[in-house]
Design an enzyme around this catalytic site. Sequence first.
Site, mmCIF file in Angstrom:
data_model
loop_
_atom_site.group_PDB
_atom_site.id
_atom_site.type_symbol
_atom_site.label_atom_id
_atom_site.label_comp_id
_atom_site.label_asym_id
_atom_site.label_seq_id
_atom_site.Cartn_x
_atom_site.Cartn_y
_atom_site.Cartn_z
ATOM 1 N N CYS A 100 0.836 -1.205 0.000
ATOM 2 C CA CYS A 100 0.000 0.000 0.000
ATOM 3 C C CYS A 100 0.868 1.251 0.000
ATOM 4 C CB CYS A 100 -0.994 -0.047 1.152
ATOM 5 S SG CYS A 100 -2.492 0.861 0.761
ATOM 6 N N HIS B 144 -3.534 -5.368 0.225
ATOM 7 C CA HIS B 144 -2.952 -5.898 1.466
ATOM 8 C C HIS B 144 -2.962 -7.424 1.467
ATOM 9 C CE1 HIS B 144 -2.786 -2.088 3.797
ATOM 10 N NE2 HIS B 144 -3.704 -1.739 2.905
ATOM 11 N N GLU C 21 -1.358 -9.320 3.304
ATOM 12 C CA GLU C 21 -1.193 -9.859 4.667
ATOM 13 C C GLU C 21 -2.516 -10.280 5.300
ATOM 14 O OE1 GLU C 21 -0.869 -6.741 3.765
ATOM 15 O OE2 GLU C 21 -1.419 -5.293 5.317
HETATM 16 N N1 GLN Z 1 -2.256 6.526 2.735
HETATM 17 C C1 GLN Z 1 -2.281 5.759 1.517
HETATM 18 C C2 GLN Z 1 -3.630 5.863 0.828
HETATM 19 O O1 GLN Z 1 -4.617 6.202 1.447
HETATM 20 C C3 GLN Z 1 -1.902 4.328 1.764
HETATM 21 C C4 GLN Z 1 -2.864 3.591 2.639
HETATM 22 C C5 GLN Z 1 -2.319 2.328 3.212
HETATM 23 O O2 GLN Z 1 -1.097 2.133 3.265
HETATM 24 N N2 GLN Z 1 -3.178 1.464 3.725
HETATM 25 O O3 GLN Z 1 -3.736 5.585 -0.345
#
Ligand code: GLN
Length: 533
Positions: A383, A509, A511
């Site tokens: 992310c 994600h 994970e």
């Molecule tokens: N802050 C970033 C976004 O909103 C990444 C979010 C995250 O790492 N879950 O796109």
Amino acid sequence: MPETRYVFVTGGVASSLGKGIISASLAKLLQARGYKVTIQKLDPYLNVDPGTLNPYEHGECYVTEDGAETDLDLGHYERFLNVPTSQANNVTTGRIYQNVINKERKGDYLGKTVQIIPHITDEIKRNIKLLGSKHKYDFVITEIGGTVGDIESLPYVEAVRQLKWELGNHAAVVHLTLVPYLNASGELKTKPTQHSVKQLLENGIQPDVLVLRTEHELSQDIRRKVALFCNVDSKAVIQSIDVKTIYEVPVKMQEEGLDEIVLKKVDLPIDEKPALKDWKGFLNKLHSAKETVKIGLVGKYVELADAYKSIIEALHHAGTYNDRKVKIELIHSEELTDKNIADKLKGLNGVLVAPGFGHRGIEGKLTAVKYVRENNIPFLGICLGMQCAVIEYARNVLNLKEANSREMNERTSDAVIDLMEDQKNVTDMGGTMRLGAYDCNLKKGTKSFDAYGKPDVKERHRHRYEFNNEYIDAYAKAGMQAAGCNPETGLVEIMEIPAHKWFVGVQFHPEYSSTVLKPHPIFMAFIKAAINE
Ligand code: GLN
């Protein structure tokens, strides 16, 4: 198919005793006997969900397939049971009140005074029973967050009392407490447990099973004493001794007969003990791995490992299936500089840059990405970690010195990471990100495609910003390519550097969906690359 049985797990004496792990272990044992089981967490705080909480407050926010932002215990449930959870598996006081107040405004209670009892408790009961009736589970295990005696937990405890009365032998209460060891006198103390059971009794609940957390073996004498004072069978006094890994807890609970006592209590037959073959196979692998793989986890919440719970567990799953112990070094992104980076990442076989929000620690993450990119060290960016990889490449390879994410600098001249179109008019912060599972099509010949071994996957998300597709050709020409995209919107899900040994950034994600019996392909490939480093 039996009628749904309800098991409530409460906690006393202290918080953080591991109700989630005990619930997940009991669920695992019942599942191994062929029952359809789910676990639910009721959280006694006023946030509607933990999505708006800082990880320092509450650890990781776990995201389900249906896009609910939930408590990290749901991660344990999925990792143990290997079945997805949903919004219905995590309910907070905030959500309960919101539902009741919405009903009141609609006129559902017209003419009545709306009160904690019965309206709030009824709403709690409805949410508990919903899982049984709608999803047809044989067992619904409901973990009551907090500690018995807290003012906040009272409506939940009252709801459990009422349900226990209504459901009779189709309900059981498991109470988890702590038996402290006093070093000075060399004694284990049961008084706190007695007091905490007394507290439950004052609230009208007689627990059926007591699980006692302890650092030392509990003698039969101690168990008998607890049984006597707390009106439970001495067989129903169960020891939960500290173990090296949480994944041993189901085996320990089976040895203690937790599942059998619960089955007896809810009037179901106790057939043959399940062998837990796959589970024990995993444990054997975990314990017999001799060689180590060292992974650096770069993030800004590293003081609290709970903030990266699912990532840490996913690394251990993948390490185990690659016959390695994983040594995770938590590296604070705010401490990284061009000067110390070589030293800070020394000896690591792979580096993972963590998800996150906001500007703090971002420069350190970029420094880490640059170093692993230039030094051909296996890299996984998740992310915000993927977004950092994109920004770093823009600044140092595409020569766009001001490149940034719009999140970090609203006025950047090169927003290589930009706010998603449908986020532009969003003003509320709660539950408004791009959340939950979305499709991703993988490009043949990429590291990601090789990892999954198939072209179509579905992964969970939690973000507002995305790769800016205006730059996609420039990146491709300069040696970084999109390896996966959303088939409907074209949103870039994965960026890779084909010339690098293993450099993969994922917008989603992975994970969240790594489980004990099904390690995640991306983590498996990352660890493999790190081993061959
Ligand atoms: N802050 C970033 C976004 O909103 C990444 C979010 C995250 O790492 N879950 O796109």
